[in-house]
Design an enzyme around this catalytic site. Sequence first.
Site, PDB file in Angstrom:
ATOM      1  N   THR A   1       0.841  -1.183   0.000  1.00  0.00           N
ATOM      2  CA  THR A   1       0.000   0.000   0.000  1.00  0.00           C
ATOM      3  C   THR A   1       0.883   1.243   0.000  1.00  0.00           C
ATOM      4  O   THR A   1       2.107   1.149  -0.148  1.00  0.00           O
ATOM      5  CB  THR A   1      -0.972  -0.027   1.198  1.00  0.00           C
ATOM      6  OG1 THR A   1      -1.901   1.052   1.063  1.00  0.00           O
ATOM      7  CG2 THR A   1      -0.253   0.062   2.531  1.00  0.00           C
TER       8      THR A   1
ATOM      9  N   LYS B   1       3.638   1.488  -3.891  1.00  0.00           N
ATOM     10  CA  LYS B   1       3.122   0.693  -5.012  1.00  0.00           C
ATOM     11  C   LYS B   1       3.965   0.817  -6.281  1.00  0.00           C
ATOM     12  O   LYS B   1       4.189  -0.173  -6.987  1.00  0.00           O
ATOM     13  CB  LYS B   1       1.672   1.076  -5.304  1.00  0.00           C
ATOM     14  CG  LYS B   1       0.694   0.646  -4.219  1.00  0.00           C
ATOM     15  CD  LYS B   1      -0.729   0.980  -4.617  1.00  0.00           C
ATOM     16  CE  LYS B   1      -1.716   0.522  -3.553  1.00  0.00           C
ATOM     17  NZ  LYS B   1      -3.118   0.773  -3.952  1.00  0.00           N
TER      18      LYS B   1
ATOM     19  N   ASN C   1      -9.525  16.658 -13.025  1.00  0.00           N
ATOM     20  CA  ASN C   1      -8.601  16.748 -11.894  1.00  0.00           C
ATOM     21  C   ASN C   1      -8.269  18.202 -11.634  1.00  0.00           C
ATOM     22  O   ASN C   1      -8.195  19.015 -12.566  1.00  0.00           O
ATOM     23  CB  ASN C   1      -7.315  15.965 -12.199  1.00  0.00           C
ATOM     24  CG  ASN C   1      -6.466  15.764 -10.964  1.00  0.00           C
ATOM     25  OD1 ASN C   1      -6.904  15.180  -9.980  1.00  0.00           O
ATOM     26  ND2 ASN C   1      -5.230  16.258 -10.997  1.00  0.00           N
TER      27      ASN C   1
END
Length: 290
Positions: free
Chosen positions: A71, A75, A159
């Site tokens: 995690t 990653k 975004n």
Amino acid sequence: MVDLTIEKTKYPRAFVVGSPIHHSKSPRIHNFWLKQYGLQGEYLAQEVTSEKFNHFITSFKKIGFCGGNVTLPHKQEAFRLADYKDKTATIIGAANTLWYEGDKLCATNSDTYGFSANLDDFASDWGGETALVFGAGGAARAILYALKERGFEQIYLVNRTKQRADNLAQHFGKNIKVYDWHKIHEILYQADLIVNTTSIGIKNPEEKSDSFFCDFHKAKKTALVTDIVYTPLITPFLQQAKSCGLKTVDGLGMLLHQAVIGFERWFGVRPQVTKALRTAILEDMSEERE
């Protein structure tokens, strides 16, 4: 800190590694399954900083781990360190599931599967022509791949930092169009599926009024809305959608389903995501809030 002196055992042992790691629900999920299926095995959380991650990855087999989950913030580094990356990990550019085949460290990314399986559970007919995705981080990569695999013909990507969205759209190629954060009302009515991958409004519920507000009244009445964030279970994003009468799916199921891939590989049984598991995790989340 990870203990590299852990003794080897005769049964499989897997891990979840990250920093911070205390909040992870993965040990609860995997140990629930180990008990449910009567398997000998162990799944442990390992707090490992970025400076020590490389050493941990090159050492975990020697200290008795058969593999594990990765995690934040590791990653992409896990992907880089793997000897073999499958198609999903390669397209996403990050790995969250590791195992060994002989002397080769192998990697995949189960977030794409987790996202799709969660929607399959709660809205089996999910799909359509057009999707709208908020966010351009690592999770968005996995979801864009899932949507392309599902056959969406047009995916709008929004975004706050437009350059990140542009880079992501370029990575995935055709059918992904970047749209301005403040002009989403112009495309909202087209979306069959609306996905939030950001943390907008979570830490500060008032944030949505200043930086982002999705007027779901302009969405299709048949649109499906989902948020990959699962703490809180019903995020401000989902609350807005619910208030407009839209069907919503929370993000907890994605977490549960993505765990299936690793568990099957490490422990040899393909587990089922059940109401009992979901209830157990929700109870843990409730206790943490108290």
